[in-house]
Design a protein around this motif. Structure first.
Motif, PDB file in Angstrom:
ATOM      1  N   PRO A   1       2.679   8.360  -7.152  1.00 34.38           N
ATOM      2  CA  PRO A   1       2.916   9.787  -7.720  1.00 34.38           C
ATOM      3  C   PRO A   1       4.024  10.151  -7.698  1.00 34.38           C
ATOM      4  CG  PRO A   1       0.755   9.314  -6.750  1.00 34.38           C
ATOM      5  CD  PRO A   1       1.848   8.150  -6.194  1.00 34.38           C
ATOM      6  N   GLY A   2       4.558  10.505  -6.347  1.00 32.11           N
ATOM      7  CA  GLY A   2       5.773  11.361  -6.249  1.00 32.11           C
ATOM      8  C   GLY A   2       7.311  10.645  -6.739  1.00 32.11           C
ATOM      9  N   ILE A   3       7.202   9.202  -6.866  1.00 28.96           N
ATOM     10  CA  ILE A   3       8.244   8.306  -7.108  1.00 28.96           C
ATOM     11  C   ILE A   3       8.379   8.637  -8.873  1.00 28.96           C
ATOM     12  CG2 ILE A   3       9.135   6.187  -7.476  1.00 28.96           C
ATOM     13  CD1 ILE A   3       8.341   5.659  -4.941  1.00 28.96           C
ATOM     14  N   LEU A   4       7.220   8.515  -9.241  1.00 30.68           N
ATOM     15  CA  LEU A   4       7.230   8.715 -10.904  1.00 30.68           C
ATOM     16  C   LEU A   4       7.544  10.178 -11.141  1.00 30.68           C
ATOM     17  CD1 LEU A   4       6.030   7.885 -13.528  1.00 30.68           C
ATOM     18  CD2 LEU A   4       3.877   8.508 -13.020  1.00 30.68           C
ATOM     19  N   ALA A   5       7.034  11.230 -10.381  1.00 28.76           N
ATOM     20  CA  ALA A   5       7.705  12.498 -10.847  1.00 28.76           C
ATOM     21  C   ALA A   5       9.241  12.512 -10.826  1.00 28.76           C
ATOM     22  CB  ALA A   5       6.980  13.379 -10.097  1.00 28.76           C
ATOM     23  N   GLY A   6       9.925  12.062  -9.885  1.00 29.12           N
ATOM     24  CA  GLY A   6      11.145  11.959  -9.672  1.00 29.12           C
ATOM     25  C   GLY A   6      11.913  11.216 -10.676  1.00 29.12           C
ATOM     26  N   ALA A   7      11.235  10.208 -11.044  1.00 33.91           N
ATOM     27  CA  ALA A   7      11.880   9.123 -12.139  1.00 33.91           C
ATOM     28  C   ALA A   7      11.815   9.811 -13.568  1.00 33.91           C
ATOM     29  CB  ALA A   7      11.171   7.703 -12.129  1.00 33.91           C
ATOM     30  N   VAL A   8      10.723  10.721 -13.951  1.00 35.15           N
ATOM     31  CA  VAL A   8      10.712  11.313 -15.139  1.00 35.15           C
ATOM     32  C   VAL A   8      11.898  12.300 -15.220  1.00 35.15           C
ATOM     33  CG1 VAL A   8       9.181  12.918 -16.447  1.00 35.15           C
ATOM     34  CG2 VAL A   8       8.253  10.934 -15.388  1.00 35.15           C
ATOM     35  N   GLU A   9      12.064  13.022 -14.026  1.00 35.34           N
ATOM     36  CA  GLU A   9      13.033  13.909 -14.168  1.00 35.34           C
ATOM     37  C   GLU A   9      14.269  13.346 -14.413  1.00 35.34           C
ATOM     38  OE1 GLU A   9      12.760  17.353 -13.983  1.00 35.34           O
ATOM     39  OE2 GLU A   9      10.652  17.394 -14.213  1.00 35.34           O
ATOM     40  N   THR A  10      14.706  12.067 -13.819  1.00 39.17           N
ATOM     41  CA  THR A  10      15.973  11.508 -14.184  1.00 39.17           C
ATOM     42  C   THR A  10      16.157  11.014 -15.538  1.00 39.17           C
ATOM     43  OG1 THR A  10      15.854  10.761 -11.682  1.00 39.17           O
ATOM     44  CG2 THR A  10      17.397   9.784 -13.000  1.00 39.17           C
ATOM     45  N   VAL A  11      15.058  10.555 -16.038  1.00 39.36           N
ATOM     46  CA  VAL A  11      15.096  10.027 -17.480  1.00 39.36           C
ATOM     47  C   VAL A  11      15.290  11.303 -18.403  1.00 39.36           C
ATOM     48  CG1 VAL A  11      13.534   9.354 -19.201  1.00 39.36           C
ATOM     49  CG2 VAL A  11      13.478   8.294 -16.961  1.00 39.36           C
TER      50      VAL A  11
ATOM     51  N   ALA B   1      19.592   9.470  -8.680  1.00 39.34           N
ATOM     52  CA  ALA B   1      18.899   8.585  -9.545  1.00 39.34           C
ATOM     53  C   ALA B   1      18.042   7.610  -8.207  1.00 39.34           C
ATOM     54  CB  ALA B   1      19.509   7.755 -10.338  1.00 39.34           C
ATOM     55  N   ARG B   2      17.889   8.225  -7.096  1.00 41.69           N
ATOM     56  CA  ARG B   2      17.174   7.322  -6.154  1.00 41.69           C
ATOM     57  C   ARG B   2      15.509   7.270  -6.445  1.00 41.69           C
ATOM     58  NH1 ARG B   2      13.837   7.916  -1.583  1.00 41.69           N
ATOM     59  NH2 ARG B   2      14.036   6.455   0.121  1.00 41.69           N
ATOM     60  N   ASP B   3      15.018   8.148  -6.861  1.00 42.78           N
ATOM     61  CA  ASP B   3      13.605   8.051  -7.278  1.00 42.78           C
ATOM     62  C   ASP B   3      13.370   7.054  -8.544  1.00 42.78           C
ATOM     63  OD1 ASP B   3      12.530   9.688  -5.426  1.00 42.78           O
ATOM     64  OD2 ASP B   3      12.577  11.465  -6.631  1.00 42.78           O
ATOM     65  N   LEU B   4      14.398   7.123  -9.561  1.00 41.78           N
ATOM     66  CA  LEU B   4      14.413   6.156 -10.728  1.00 41.78           C
ATOM     67  C   LEU B   4      14.612   4.765 -10.296  1.00 41.78           C
ATOM     68  CD1 LEU B   4      14.138   5.936 -13.709  1.00 41.78           C
ATOM     69  CD2 LEU B   4      16.633   6.133 -13.859  1.00 41.78           C
TER      70      LEU B   4
ATOM     71  N   VAL C   1       0.882  -1.090   0.085  1.00 44.15           N
ATOM     72  CA  VAL C   1      -0.046   0.051  -0.151  1.00 44.15           C
ATOM     73  C   VAL C   1       0.852   1.337  -0.023  1.00 44.15           C
ATOM     74  CG1 VAL C   1      -1.647   1.483   1.275  1.00 44.15           C
ATOM     75  CG2 VAL C   1      -1.954  -1.062   1.114  1.00 44.15           C
ATOM     76  N   LEU C   2       1.974   1.331   0.662  1.00 46.42           N
ATOM     77  CA  LEU C   2       2.778   2.556   0.713  1.00 46.42           C
ATOM     78  C   LEU C   2       3.579   2.373  -0.581  1.00 46.42           C
ATOM     79  CD1 LEU C   2       4.644   2.130   4.225  1.00 46.42           C
ATOM     80  CD2 LEU C   2       3.500   4.079   3.339  1.00 46.42           C
ATOM     81  N   LEU C   3       3.949   1.236  -1.082  1.00 43.64           N
ATOM     82  CA  LEU C   3       4.530   1.595  -2.662  1.00 43.64           C
ATOM     83  C   LEU C   3       3.439   2.505  -3.597  1.00 43.64           C
ATOM     84  CD1 LEU C   3       6.086   0.976  -4.988  1.00 43.64           C
ATOM     85  CD2 LEU C   3       5.147  -1.204  -5.191  1.00 43.64           C
ATOM     86  N   GLY C   4       2.152   1.989  -3.395  1.00 46.92           N
ATOM     87  CA  GLY C   4       1.095   2.724  -4.200  1.00 46.92           C
ATOM     88  C   GLY C   4       0.993   4.020  -3.682  1.00 46.92           C
ATOM     89  N   GLU C   5       1.278   4.383  -2.507  1.00 42.37           N
ATOM     90  CA  GLU C   5       1.017   5.870  -2.043  1.00 42.37           C
ATOM     91  C   GLU C   5       2.013   6.553  -2.432  1.00 42.37           C
ATOM     92  OE1 GLU C   5       1.068   8.967   1.285  1.00 42.37           O
ATOM     93  OE2 GLU C   5       2.583   7.341   0.951  1.00 42.37           O
TER      94      GLU C   5
ATOM     95  N   ARG D   1      13.278  12.580 -23.726  1.00 41.59           N
ATOM     96  CA  ARG D   1      11.985  13.498 -23.115  1.00 41.59           C
ATOM     97  C   ARG D   1      10.735  12.884 -23.014  1.00 41.59           C
ATOM     98  NH1 ARG D   1      14.580  18.091 -21.252  1.00 41.59           N
ATOM     99  NH2 ARG D   1      15.938  18.805 -22.341  1.00 41.59           N
ATOM    100  N   GLU D   2      10.589  11.706 -23.351  1.00 39.63           N
ATOM    101  CA  GLU D   2       9.191  11.155 -23.014  1.00 39.63           C
ATOM    102  C   GLU D   2       9.182  10.291 -21.795  1.00 39.63           C
ATOM    103  OE1 GLU D   2       6.731  12.117 -24.825  1.00 39.63           O
ATOM    104  OE2 GLU D   2       8.010  13.502 -26.418  1.00 39.63           O
ATOM    105  N   PRO D   3       8.281  10.196 -21.002  1.00 35.92           N
ATOM    106  CA  PRO D   3       8.065   9.407 -19.917  1.00 35.92           C
ATOM    107  C   PRO D   3       7.921   7.786 -20.132  1.00 35.92           C
ATOM    108  CG  PRO D   3       6.235  10.789 -20.042  1.00 35.92           C
ATOM    109  CD  PRO D   3       7.086  11.158 -21.120  1.00 35.92           C
ATOM    110  N   TRP D   4       7.457   7.583 -21.419  1.00 33.05           N
ATOM    111  CA  TRP D   4       7.352   6.055 -21.747  1.00 33.05           C
ATOM    112  C   TRP D   4       8.750   5.389 -21.778  1.00 33.05           C
ATOM    113  CZ3 TRP D   4       9.542   5.391 -26.212  1.00 33.05           C
ATOM    114  CH2 TRP D   4       9.795   6.159 -27.387  1.00 33.05           C
ATOM    115  N   TRP D   5       9.661   6.132 -21.916  1.00 36.87           N
ATOM    116  CA  TRP D   5      10.889   5.381 -21.872  1.00 36.87           C
ATOM    117  C   TRP D   5      11.083   4.574 -20.567  1.00 36.87           C
ATOM    118  CZ3 TRP D   5      14.723   3.914 -24.983  1.00 36.87           C
ATOM    119  CH2 TRP D   5      14.901   4.667 -26.323  1.00 36.87           C
TER     120      TRP D   5
END
Length: 543
Positions: free
Chosen positions: A291-301, A389-392, A284-288, A307-311
Motif C-alpha cells: 500500500p505505501g509503495i503504491l501510493a509513492g509510485a502513483v505520485e512518481t507517475v 523514484a525509489r517507490d516506483l 509477506v513483507l512485499l505485500g505488507e 494522472r491515471e494510476p493505471w499507467w
C-alpha cells in the motif's frame, strides 16, 4: 512490543500461506503477497524497513544455501549454457531494459533505471519449483535453472550496486568500474572461501580434541554466511559473492564426511526451516509494504504527466514483456551456439523443440532475490534528498515478480508436460557400481572391527555371529548389484517390496511406542529416542 507483534504476525502469515497454497493450488509466493497485504490493512503496525539491515538479514543465508546445495557436477557439465544465461543474459537485460525504462519513465534517472533492470535480472528456481509442482520439471532443465540462478543472483546484484553508486556519486567510468568489479568480485570470492575454510579447520581441531557438539555445529553453519558477507563488505568487496563462495566451499568441506550423522540430519532440518521462513517473510513483507509503495509510485507517475494510476500497470506489462522477449532471444541464441559448438566437435545433434526454448524463457521467474535487492535501494542521496523514484522502482519490480509468477503458473505446466531433454550424464549402472563399492568397503571394515573386538576373548563366537548378520545385508546388496541386468532389475523390484514392508513395520512400531508413552508405560525421554531412530530409518527408506 509493536515490532515484536508485527514480526510474529509476519511469521504466522508464512505458516498459514503454506496451507492456503496447497488448498488453492496457487503459487506460494502469490499467497504470501496477498497475506502480507492483509496484514498491512489490519491493525498490526507496519514495518519500517532499513534497506541495509534487510539486505544483511535475508540475502546471505539464502545465497549461502544455494551455493551449498546446488549440484556442482551439473553446473560443470552445462557450464557454457549456465554462464551464457547467468552473465551474458544479465548484461543484455541490464542494457536493454535499462534504456527502455529510462525512455518509458522520464521521471526515473538513467542510473535508477539500470538499477531496476539489474535487480529484475536474477531468476528464482524455488518459485519455479513451486509453480511446476503439479508437473515435474525435467532434471536437466532444473539443474540449468539452479546454476543460472546461483550466478545471476550475484551478477545482477553487483550490477545494481554499480548503478546505485553512479546515482549517489553522479559519475561513472567504464575503466574504473571494470577495475572495481575485479576487486569486488575476486575479493568477495576469496573472502568467502577463506572464511569457510578457516572456520571449518577450527571446528575440526575443536572436534578432534573436545568432541562434536551438534547444536554448536548448527549455529556455526548459520553464522558463516553472515561472517563472510560482513567481512567482504568491510573490505569493500562483494558480500553477495562472498556468501555464494562460502556456500560452495561448505559443500566441498562436507564431502570430507567429518561431521556426525545426527549433526547433518538436524542441520538440514534447521536450514530447511531458515530457507522457508526467509523466502516467505520476504514475500509477506512485499505485500505488507505494497500500500505505501503504491501510493509513492502513483505520485512518481504523476511527475511524468500521467494522472491515471493505471499507467503503472502499463509500465509493469511493458517491462515484463521486454524481459520475456530478451530472454527468449538470448535462450534461442544460446542453444544455437551450443549446437554449433557440438557440431564443430563432431558430436551427434538433436533437434531443439520450440517448447524447450519457451519453457526456458517462461521459467525465468523473478522472486525473493529480486525483491530483497530492490528493497535495499537507499532512502536518500548523499545530500540528504530523497532517492529519486525509489517507490516506483520497488513497485515495478514487485509488479514484474507478480506478472512472471502468474505467466509461469499458466504456461509452464502445459509446456513442461512430456517435454524431453537430452539424458542425464549418469545412469543406473553408475549408481549400482557405487552402491556395490560402498558395500565392499563396509564388509571389509566390519571384518576388521570384528577381529579387533573379538581378539583374545572367550566369547569371540558372539562377535563372529553378529558380524555375519550385519555383513549379510551388504552381501545381499552386492549379489543384487553384480548380477545380469535382468536379475538386477528383479533384485531392485524385491528391494522396493522390502522397503514398503519395512516402512509398514516402522510405522507400526512408532504407533505402539506412542501408545505406550500416552499410557505412561514407557518413559517419555526413552520414547523420543526410539521414535527418532524410527524416523531416521523411515526417512532412509522413503527419501
Amino acid at each position: 512490543m509493536d515490532s515484536v507483534a508485527t514480526i510474529l504476525f509476519l511469521l504466522l502469515a508464512v505458516v498459514i500461506s503454506s496451507s492456503l497454497a496447497r488448498l488453492t493450488t496457487l503459487p506460494l509466493p502469490l499467497v504470501q503477497i496477498a497475506l502480507g497485504a492483509l496484514v498491512a490493512l489490519s491493525v498490526v503496525p507496519t514495518v519500517v524497513l532499513d534497506p541495509q539491515l534487510f539486505f544483511v538479514l535475508f540475502l546471505p543465508p539464502l545465497l549461502f544455501l544455494d551455493g551449498w546445495r546446488i549440484p556442482k557436477e551439473h553446473i560443470v557439465r552445462d557450464r557454457a549454457v549456465v554462464l551464457e544465461l547467468a552473465l551474458g543474459l544479465v548484461l543484455f537485460t541490464v542494457v536493454g531494459v535499462g534504456f527502455l525504462v529510462s525512455w518509458l519513465v522520464p521521471a526515473m534517472p538513467l542510473p535508477v533505471a539500470f538499477a531496476l533492470a539489474a535487480v529484475v535480472s536474477p531468476t528464482d528456481p524455488i518459485a519455479v519449483s513451486a509453480i511446476a509442482a503439479r508437473v515435474p520439471i525435467p532434471k536437466r532443465l532444473m539443474h540449468i535453472l539452479e546454476g543460472e540462478s546461483l550466478l545471476n543472483d550475484a551478477s545482477g546484484l553487483v550490477c545494481m550496486r554499480f548503478a546505485v553508486a553512479a546515482m549517489l556519486t553522479g559519475t561513472f567510468s567504464i575503466q574504473a568500474a571494470f577495475v572495481t568489479f575485479l576487486w569486488v568480485a575476486l575479493g568477495g570470492i576469496a573472502i568467502g572461501i577463506c572464511v569457510t575454510w578457516a572456520i571449518s579447520k577450527g571446528k575440526q581441531w575443536v572436534t578432534a580434541h573436545l568432541g562434536e557438539d551438534t547444536s554448536s555445529q548448527i549455529l556455526i553453519s548459520l553464522l558463516i554466511p553472515f561472517g563472510a558477507y560482513l567481512l567482504a563488505e568491510h573490505f569493500h568487496c562483494s558480500g553477495i559473492l562472498a556468501a555464494v563462495a562460502a556456500g560452495m566451499t561448505m559443500s566441498l568441506v562436507e564431502e570430507t564426511g567429518q561431521a556426525l550423522a545426527v549433526t547433518r540430519v538436524r542441520r538440514a532440518a534447521v536450514w530447511d526451516m531458515v530457507q522457508f521462513a526467509a523466502n516467505g517473510v520476504i514475500f509477506v513483507l512485499l505485500g505488507e509494504q505494497m500500500p505505501g509503495i503504491l501510493a509513492g509510485a502513483v505520485e512518481t507517475v504523476k511527475l511524468t504527466g500521467h494522472r491515471e494510476p493505471w499507467w503503472l500497470a502499463i509500465y509493469v506489462l511493458v517491462i515484463s514483456g521486454a524481459l520475456a522477449v530478451l530472454r527468449f532471444a538470448w535462450v534461442w541464441i544460446s542453444l544455437k551456439l551450443t549446437l554449433f559448438r557440438a557440431k564443430q566437435k563432431g558430436q551427434p545433434l538433436r533437434a531443439v523443440s520450440w517448447r524447450l526454448i519457451a519453457a526456458m524463457s517462461l521459467a525465468g521467474v523473478r522472486g525473493a532475490i529480486t525483491l530483497a535487492g530492490v528493497l535495499t535501494l537507499p532512502l536518500a542521496l548523499a545530500d540528504g534528498s530523497a532517492f529519486p523514484a525509489r517507490d516506483l522502482a520497488i513497485f515495478l519490480a514487485a509488479g514484474v515478480i507478480f506478472v512472471s509468477l502468474v505467466a509461469a503458473s499458466i504456461g509452464l505446466p502445459s509446456l513442461l508436460r512430456n517435454l524431453e531433454l537430452p539424458p542425464e550424464a549418469f545412469d543406473q549402472v553408475q549408481v549400482d557400481r557405487a552402491r556395490a563399492s560402498a558395500a565392499e568397503a563396509a564388509i571389509k571394515a566390519i571384518e576388521r572391527t570384528q577381529h579387533a573386538m573379538s581378539s583374545g576373548r572367550s566369547d569371540a563366537d558372539l562377535y563372529a555371529d553378529a558380524s555375519a548378520r550385519v555383513m549379510e545385508l551388504y552381501r545381499r546388496r552386492l549379489d543384487g548389484r553384480l548380477q545380469s541386468p535382468e536379475a538386477a532389475s528383479l533384485g531392485r523390484s524385491i528391494e522396493a517390496i522390502e522397503r514398503k514392508l519395512r516402512v509398514a513395520g516402522l510405522r507400526a512400531e512408532r504407533t505402539e511406542l506412542y501408545r505406550l508413552s500416552r499410557n505412561r508405560e514407557l518413559d517419555s525421554e526413552a520414547a523420543r529416542k526410539f521414535i527418532r531412530e524410527i524416523d531416521l530409518l523411515e526417512a532412509r527408506y522413503t527419501g
